[in-house]
Design a protein around this motif. Structure first.
Motif, PDB file in Angstrom:
ATOM      1  N   MET A 154     -28.360 -35.944  77.223  1.00  0.00           N
ATOM      2  CA  MET A 154     -28.012 -37.234  76.686  1.00  0.00           C
ATOM      3  C   MET A 154     -26.948 -37.031  75.603  1.00  0.00           C
ATOM      4  SD  MET A 154     -30.502 -39.918  74.676  1.00  0.00           S
ATOM      5  CE  MET A 154     -30.784 -39.064  73.136  1.00  0.00           C
ATOM      6  N   VAL A 155     -25.780 -37.642  75.777  1.00  0.00           N
ATOM      7  CA  VAL A 155     -24.694 -37.541  74.804  1.00  0.00           C
ATOM      8  C   VAL A 155     -25.001 -38.489  73.643  1.00  0.00           C
ATOM      9  CG1 VAL A 155     -22.237 -37.910  74.393  1.00  0.00           C
ATOM     10  CG2 VAL A 155     -22.996 -36.908  76.550  1.00  0.00           C
ATOM     11  N   ILE A 156     -24.952 -37.942  72.416  1.00  0.00           N
ATOM     12  CA  ILE A 156     -25.245 -38.783  71.236  1.00  0.00           C
ATOM     13  C   ILE A 156     -24.008 -39.067  70.395  1.00  0.00           C
ATOM     14  CG2 ILE A 156     -27.645 -38.028  71.136  1.00  0.00           C
ATOM     15  CD1 ILE A 156     -26.294 -36.636  68.381  1.00  0.00           C
ATOM     16  N   PHE A 157     -22.947 -38.277  70.610  1.00  0.00           N
ATOM     17  CA  PHE A 157     -21.718 -38.465  69.836  1.00  0.00           C
ATOM     18  C   PHE A 157     -20.590 -37.819  70.626  1.00  0.00           C
ATOM     19  CE2 PHE A 157     -18.622 -37.164  66.589  1.00  0.00           C
ATOM     20  CZ  PHE A 157     -18.483 -38.344  65.863  1.00  0.00           C
ATOM     21  N   GLU A 158     -19.445 -38.511  70.683  1.00  0.00           N
ATOM     22  CA  GLU A 158     -18.338 -37.966  71.455  1.00  0.00           C
ATOM     23  C   GLU A 158     -17.009 -38.434  70.872  1.00  0.00           C
ATOM     24  OE1 GLU A 158     -17.429 -37.408  76.185  1.00  0.00           O
ATOM     25  OE2 GLU A 158     -18.534 -39.181  75.542  1.00  0.00           O
ATOM     26  N   THR A 159     -16.097 -37.484  70.730  1.00  0.00           N
ATOM     27  CA  THR A 159     -14.721 -37.760  70.329  1.00  0.00           C
ATOM     28  C   THR A 159     -13.835 -36.868  71.198  1.00  0.00           C
ATOM     29  OG1 THR A 159     -14.497 -36.022  68.644  1.00  0.00           O
ATOM     30  CG2 THR A 159     -15.461 -38.130  67.914  1.00  0.00           C
ATOM     31  N   PRO A 160     -12.514 -36.991  71.081  1.00  0.00           N
ATOM     32  CA  PRO A 160     -11.660 -36.091  71.865  1.00  0.00           C
ATOM     33  C   PRO A 160     -11.846 -34.607  71.515  1.00  0.00           C
ATOM     34  CG  PRO A 160     -10.405 -37.991  71.142  1.00  0.00           C
ATOM     35  CD  PRO A 160     -11.739 -38.063  70.440  1.00  0.00           C
ATOM     36  N   CYS A 161     -12.398 -34.301  70.343  1.00  0.00           N
ATOM     37  CA  CYS A 161     -12.523 -32.881  69.982  1.00  0.00           C
ATOM     38  C   CYS A 161     -13.949 -32.338  70.055  1.00  0.00           C
ATOM     39  CB  CYS A 161     -11.911 -32.609  68.618  1.00  0.00           C
ATOM     40  SG  CYS A 161     -12.723 -33.374  67.241  1.00  0.00           S
ATOM     41  N   VAL A 162     -14.964 -33.200  70.238  1.00  0.00           N
ATOM     42  CA  VAL A 162     -16.337 -32.691  70.264  1.00  0.00           C
ATOM     43  C   VAL A 162     -17.232 -33.584  71.114  1.00  0.00           C
ATOM     44  CG1 VAL A 162     -17.120 -33.929  68.186  1.00  0.00           C
ATOM     45  CG2 VAL A 162     -18.210 -31.765  68.807  1.00  0.00           C
ATOM     46  N   GLU A 163     -18.219 -32.946  71.730  1.00  0.00           N
ATOM     47  CA  GLU A 163     -19.274 -33.675  72.412  1.00  0.00           C
ATOM     48  C   GLU A 163     -20.602 -33.120  71.905  1.00  0.00           C
ATOM     49  OE1 GLU A 163     -19.309 -34.715  76.783  1.00  0.00           O
ATOM     50  OE2 GLU A 163     -20.999 -33.302  76.693  1.00  0.00           O
TER      51      GLU A 163
ATOM     52  N   LEU B 163     -29.843 -29.894  69.650  1.00  0.00           N
ATOM     53  CA  LEU B 163     -28.542 -30.545  69.741  1.00  0.00           C
ATOM     54  C   LEU B 163     -27.528 -29.498  70.167  1.00  0.00           C
ATOM     55  CD1 LEU B 163     -28.213 -32.989  66.721  1.00  0.00           C
ATOM     56  CD2 LEU B 163     -28.669 -33.484  69.114  1.00  0.00           C
ATOM     57  N   PHE B 164     -26.730 -29.846  71.171  1.00  0.00           N
ATOM     58  CA  PHE B 164     -25.693 -28.959  71.689  1.00  0.00           C
ATOM     59  C   PHE B 164     -24.353 -29.533  71.252  1.00  0.00           C
ATOM     60  CE2 PHE B 164     -22.775 -27.312  74.886  1.00  0.00           C
ATOM     61  CZ  PHE B 164     -23.119 -25.978  74.883  1.00  0.00           C
ATOM     62  N   ILE B 165     -23.653 -28.787  70.415  1.00  0.00           N
ATOM     63  CA  ILE B 165     -22.364 -29.226  69.876  1.00  0.00           C
ATOM     64  C   ILE B 165     -21.272 -28.410  70.558  1.00  0.00           C
ATOM     65  CG2 ILE B 165     -20.964 -29.465  67.782  1.00  0.00           C
ATOM     66  CD1 ILE B 165     -23.723 -29.423  66.234  1.00  0.00           C
ATOM     67  N   LYS B 166     -20.524 -29.076  71.433  1.00  0.00           N
ATOM     68  CA  LYS B 166     -19.449 -28.389  72.163  1.00  0.00           C
ATOM     69  C   LYS B 166     -18.117 -28.867  71.623  1.00  0.00           C
ATOM     70  CE  LYS B 166     -17.681 -27.099  76.650  1.00  0.00           C
ATOM     71  NZ  LYS B 166     -17.486 -25.731  76.269  1.00  0.00           N
ATOM     72  N   TRP B 167     -17.411 -27.935  70.987  1.00  0.00           N
ATOM     73  CA  TRP B 167     -16.083 -28.247  70.467  1.00  0.00           C
ATOM     74  C   TRP B 167     -15.086 -28.145  71.607  1.00  0.00           C
ATOM     75  CZ3 TRP B 167     -15.788 -30.674  66.100  1.00  0.00           C
ATOM     76  CH2 TRP B 167     -16.854 -30.546  65.195  1.00  0.00           C
ATOM     77  N   LEU B 168     -14.355 -29.228  71.852  1.00  0.00           N
ATOM     78  CA  LEU B 168     -13.401 -29.303  72.952  1.00  0.00           C
ATOM     79  C   LEU B 168     -11.984 -28.955  72.512  1.00  0.00           C
ATOM     80  CD1 LEU B 168     -14.740 -32.696  74.328  1.00  0.00           C
ATOM     81  CD2 LEU B 168     -15.365 -30.379  75.091  1.00  0.00           C
ATOM     82  N   SER B 169     -11.673 -29.249  71.250  1.00  0.00           N
ATOM     83  CA  SER B 169     -10.380 -28.892  70.660  1.00  0.00           C
ATOM     84  C   SER B 169     -10.590 -28.706  69.168  1.00  0.00           C
ATOM     85  CB  SER B 169      -9.324 -29.963  70.939  1.00  0.00           C
ATOM     86  OG  SER B 169      -9.680 -31.185  70.325  1.00  0.00           O
ATOM     87  N   LYS B 170      -9.649 -28.020  68.546  1.00  0.00           N
ATOM     88  CA  LYS B 170      -9.743 -27.695  67.120  1.00  0.00           C
ATOM     89  C   LYS B 170      -9.837 -28.992  66.297  1.00  0.00           C
ATOM     90  CE  LYS B 170      -8.911 -23.586  65.153  1.00  0.00           C
ATOM     91  NZ  LYS B 170      -9.928 -22.577  65.000  1.00  0.00           N
TER      92      LYS B 170
END
Length: 148
Positions: free
Chosen positions: A1-10, A20-27
């Motif tokens: 279940m996604v709780i927060f999302e932006t272009p740089c993190v999910e 909680l799984f924090i995946k950084w997508l961009s710096k």
């Protein structure tokens, strides 16, 4: 279940592991970095079962010194003050980043680890989640043995 999302993190909640799984997508810039951690902390406050975190840095490499300092000097203490419990953090690095950390990294004395945050470092997501899951199961067994 996604709780927060932006272009740089999910940030997702992983039910099987209660983490909680924090995946950084961009710096991230500093503001985005702080905002994401604020969302993670608020979710943890609203869902007290969460005491484990998995941060995937494979796409972005190392954090900036400013980000590391903010985590160590502000965020971990604030989190502990709000949650009132120890927490566990699995950090996932790329192979190259992991080798560089092992070879070169030194923790400055001002950034020494806090006694209520337990870290472990990985290059594989499944291994990281397995570690967190084993801690969760261990906590459940410890609780059950005191209740019985």
């Amino acid at each position: 279940m996604v709780i927060f999302e932006t272009p740089c993190v999910e940030i997702s909640y992983v039910f099987q592991v209660s983490c909680l799984f924090i995946k950084w997508l961009s710096k991230p810039d500093t503001a985005s970095f702080i905002e994401a951690h604020g969302a993670a902390l608020q979710f943890s406050i609203d869902n007290p079962v969460v005491r484990s975190y998995c941060t995937d840095l494979t796409s972005i490499g190392s954090l900036t010194r400013e980000q590391e300092s903010w985590l160590s000097l502000e965020y971990y203490q604030k989190s502990y003050n709000k949650l009132k419990k120890d927490f566990f953090v699995a950090v996932i690095f790329s192979e190259e980043h992991f080798k560089a950390v092992v070879t070169n990294y030194q923790i400055p004395s001002a950034l020494s680890p806090h006694p209520y945050v337990y870290f472990n470092y990985f290059t594989d997501q499944q291994e990281a989640l397995h570690w967190l899951e084993s801690i969760e199961k261990g906590q459940d067994l410890a609780f059950l043995s005191t209740v019985s």
